[in-house]
Design an enzyme around this catalytic site. Sequence first.
Site, PDB file in Angstrom:
ATOM      1  N   ASP A  11      61.011  22.727  -4.329  1.00 48.68           N
ATOM      2  CA  ASP A  11      59.949  22.357  -3.129  1.00 48.68           C
ATOM      3  C   ASP A  11      60.883  21.272  -2.548  1.00 48.68           C
ATOM      4  O   ASP A  11      61.688  20.753  -2.829  1.00 48.68           O
ATOM      5  CB  ASP A  11      58.918  21.732  -3.863  1.00 48.68           C
ATOM      6  CG  ASP A  11      57.682  21.003  -2.507  1.00 48.68           C
ATOM      7  OD1 ASP A  11      57.685  21.485  -1.847  1.00 48.68           O
ATOM      8  OD2 ASP A  11      57.505  19.854  -2.985  1.00 48.68           O
ATOM      9  N   LEU A  12      60.298  21.081  -1.243  1.00 47.28           N
ATOM     10  CA  LEU A  12      60.937  20.138  -0.340  1.00 47.28           C
ATOM     11  C   LEU A  12      60.361  18.723  -0.226  1.00 47.28           C
ATOM     12  O   LEU A  12      60.892  17.740  -0.506  1.00 47.28           O
ATOM     13  CB  LEU A  12      61.417  20.546   1.035  1.00 47.28           C
ATOM     14  CG  LEU A  12      61.991  19.512   2.335  1.00 47.28           C
ATOM     15  CD1 LEU A  12      63.395  19.347   2.018  1.00 47.28           C
ATOM     16  CD2 LEU A  12      61.836  20.148   3.618  1.00 47.28           C
ATOM     17  N   ASP A  13      59.334  18.427   0.338  1.00 48.16           N
ATOM     18  CA  ASP A  13      58.541  17.452   0.827  1.00 48.16           C
ATOM     19  C   ASP A  13      58.108  16.810  -0.647  1.00 48.16           C
ATOM     20  O   ASP A  13      57.398  17.214  -1.326  1.00 48.16           O
ATOM     21  CB  ASP A  13      57.366  17.689   1.710  1.00 48.16           C
ATOM     22  CG  ASP A  13      57.769  18.143   2.926  1.00 48.16           C
ATOM     23  OD1 ASP A  13      58.427  17.674   3.496  1.00 48.16           O
ATOM     24  OD2 ASP A  13      57.118  19.121   3.409  1.00 48.16           O
ATOM     25  N   THR A  19      59.577  12.988   2.712  1.00 52.95           N
ATOM     26  CA  THR A  19      58.726  13.421   3.894  1.00 52.95           C
ATOM     27  C   THR A  19      57.287  13.469   3.688  1.00 52.95           C
ATOM     28  O   THR A  19      56.366  13.553   4.543  1.00 52.95           O
ATOM     29  CB  THR A  19      58.868  14.751   4.461  1.00 52.95           C
ATOM     30  OG1 THR A  19      59.518  15.400   3.434  1.00 52.95           O
ATOM     31  CG2 THR A  19      60.340  14.330   5.280  1.00 52.95           C
ATOM     32  N   LYS A  47      49.036  17.739  -0.639  1.00 55.61           N
ATOM     33  CA  LYS A  47      50.492  17.880  -0.878  1.00 55.61           C
ATOM     34  C   LYS A  47      50.658  19.456  -1.289  1.00 55.61           C
ATOM     35  O   LYS A  47      50.013  19.941  -2.227  1.00 55.61           O
ATOM     36  CB  LYS A  47      51.000  17.071  -1.901  1.00 55.61           C
ATOM     37  CG  LYS A  47      51.135  15.654  -1.781  1.00 55.61           C
ATOM     38  CD  LYS A  47      51.586  14.770  -2.853  1.00 55.61           C
ATOM     39  CE  LYS A  47      51.713  13.467  -2.140  1.00 55.61           C
ATOM     40  NZ  LYS A  47      52.049  12.562  -3.211  1.00 55.61           N
ATOM     41  N   SER A 118      59.602  25.813   0.374  1.00 57.71           N
ATOM     42  CA  SER A 118      58.607  24.981   0.866  1.00 57.71           C
ATOM     43  C   SER A 118      57.624  25.423   1.627  1.00 57.71           C
ATOM     44  O   SER A 118      57.774  26.610   2.261  1.00 57.71           O
ATOM     45  CB  SER A 118      59.540  23.899   1.671  1.00 57.71           C
ATOM     46  OG  SER A 118      58.722  23.040   2.475  1.00 57.71           O
ATOM     47  N   ALA A 119      56.501  24.831   1.754  1.00 60.53           N
ATOM     48  CA  ALA A 119      55.532  25.566   2.592  1.00 60.53           C
ATOM     49  C   ALA A 119      55.690  24.860   4.087  1.00 60.53           C
ATOM     50  O   ALA A 119      54.847  25.382   4.867  1.00 60.53           O
ATOM     51  CB  ALA A 119      53.971  25.021   1.961  1.00 60.53           C
ATOM     52  N   LYS A 149      50.631  27.828  -1.234  1.00 59.99           N
ATOM     53  CA  LYS A 149      50.375  27.411  -2.661  1.00 59.99           C
ATOM     54  C   LYS A 149      49.047  26.728  -2.619  1.00 59.99           C
ATOM     55  O   LYS A 149      48.622  26.305  -1.447  1.00 59.99           O
ATOM     56  CB  LYS A 149      51.418  26.171  -3.078  1.00 59.99           C
ATOM     57  CG  LYS A 149      52.930  26.302  -2.913  1.00 59.99           C
ATOM     58  CD  LYS A 149      53.841  25.510  -2.709  1.00 59.99           C
ATOM     59  CE  LYS A 149      55.365  25.742  -2.490  1.00 59.99           C
ATOM     60  NZ  LYS A 149      55.988  24.430  -2.301  1.00 59.99           N
ATOM     61  N   GLU A 173      58.547  20.525  -8.371  1.00 60.19           N
ATOM     62  CA  GLU A 173      57.454  20.253  -7.418  1.00 60.19           C
ATOM     63  C   GLU A 173      57.010  19.008  -7.838  1.00 60.19           C
ATOM     64  O   GLU A 173      57.040  18.541  -8.891  1.00 60.19           O
ATOM     65  CB  GLU A 173      56.268  21.281  -7.853  1.00 60.19           C
ATOM     66  CG  GLU A 173      56.310  22.526  -7.081  1.00 60.19           C
ATOM     67  CD  GLU A 173      55.903  22.084  -5.375  1.00 60.19           C
ATOM     68  OE1 GLU A 173      55.556  21.378  -5.270  1.00 60.19           O
ATOM     69  OE2 GLU A 173      55.800  23.059  -4.614  1.00 60.19           O
ATOM     70  N   ASP A 174      56.419  18.319  -6.790  1.00 62.00           N
ATOM     71  CA  ASP A 174      55.723  17.077  -6.833  1.00 62.00           C
ATOM     72  C   ASP A 174      54.150  17.251  -6.649  1.00 62.00           C
ATOM     73  O   ASP A 174      53.475  16.176  -6.780  1.00 62.00           O
ATOM     74  CB  ASP A 174      56.318  16.055  -5.734  1.00 62.00           C
ATOM     75  CG  ASP A 174      55.692  16.591  -4.213  1.00 62.00           C
ATOM     76  OD1 ASP A 174      55.907  17.807  -3.979  1.00 62.00           O
ATOM     77  OD2 ASP A 174      55.338  15.570  -3.737  1.00 62.00           O
TER      78      ASP A 174
HETATM   79  C1  BG6 Z   1      54.170  21.119   2.560  1.00 61.47           C
HETATM   80  C2  BG6 Z   1      53.952  19.649   2.438  1.00 61.47           C
HETATM   81  O1  BG6 Z   1      55.557  20.991   1.752  1.00 61.47           O
HETATM   82  O2  BG6 Z   1      54.348  21.607   3.870  1.00 61.47           O
HETATM   83  C3  BG6 Z   1      52.491  19.583   3.158  1.00 61.47           C
HETATM   84  O3  BG6 Z   1      53.584  19.116   1.017  1.00 61.47           O
HETATM   85  C4  BG6 Z   1      52.642  20.207   4.329  1.00 61.47           C
HETATM   86  O4  BG6 Z   1      51.961  18.364   3.409  1.00 61.47           O
HETATM   87  C5  BG6 Z   1      53.006  21.754   4.325  1.00 61.47           C
HETATM   88  O5  BG6 Z   1      51.027  20.278   5.048  1.00 61.47           O
HETATM   89  C6  BG6 Z   1      53.400  22.342   5.754  1.00 61.47           C
HETATM   90  O6  BG6 Z   1      54.369  21.701   6.509  1.00 61.47           O
HETATM   91  P1  BG6 Z   1      54.557  21.949   7.966  1.00 61.47           P
HETATM   92  O7  BG6 Z   1      55.653  21.062   8.157  1.00 61.47           O
HETATM   93  O8  BG6 Z   1      54.589  23.370   8.078  1.00 61.47           O
HETATM   94  O9  BG6 Z   1      53.015  21.305   8.674  1.00 61.47           O
HETATM   95 MG    MG Z   2      55.819  18.515  -2.265  1.00 64.40          MG
END
Ligand code: BG6
Ligand code: MG
Length: 224
Positions: A11-13, A19, A47, A118-119, A149, A173-174
């Site tokens: 996962d990234l964020d 972020t 998240k 990542s999402a 997710k 993942e967090d």
């Molecule tokens: C996930 C975050 O990685 O990405 C979420 O944990 C976020 O908080 C989701 O809503 C979507 O991100 P983005 O940048 O496409 O709005």
């Molecule tokens: Mg995350």
Amino acid sequence: MSNQINAFIFDLDGVITDTAEYHFNAWSELAKDIGIEIDEEFNEQLKGVSRIESLQRILKHGGKENEFTEQEIIELADKKNDHYKTLIAKVTPNDILPGIVDLLEDIKASGIQIALGSASKNAPFILEQLQLNRYFDYIVDAGKVKQGKPHPETFLTAADHFDVPYETCVGVEDAEAGVTAIKDASMFAVGVGSEPILHKANIIFPETKNLSLEKIKSAFNAES
Ligand code: BG6
Ligand code: MG
């Protein structure tokens, strides 16, 4: 389970960089504009969750789920993203969380493939800002994932790309939604954060600086 790890899917964020805090700031501000207050505890439910789904959860939280048209919802999500983009424009390699580069180096040195799961549609931009692209063999395109997710599709997509069995993949993942996605993909889940939120993970590290490939490998082998 086989006792060989074929791929790591990160996962990234909130795992590679903080972020998650920027997402929270941008959502809090947007929510305030429409008369909804959100706190850190509620934020746990956002998240890992896609942009539109996050907004829908915020509207529901504020009892306003029926107050906006579909077009207005898209505009609100765009507004949050515009604000978020100004925050991530300032991201530099100094924002990589402690322990992450060492872990990526160790994984690479072991000959294991690495994917980003990542999402976020902003993930490729952030990875570039962090100058971490060279570690990643594959980036799952969040725009193409149909079921976000906690559905396992993100993680399954990465494993399918590498053509490796799901049981030989490790997800990091967090978020609660992310750990659920990894487990439902039949993969080994590494959680970064607090036990009560991530209890479904196979192994939990309180912070990224505690992450260790050695420890992950032995926990993975113990369950094989
Ligand atoms: C996930 C975050 O990685 O990405 C979420 O944990 C976020 O908080 C989701 O809503 C979507 O991100 P983005 O940048 O496409 O709005
Ligand atoms: Mg995350």
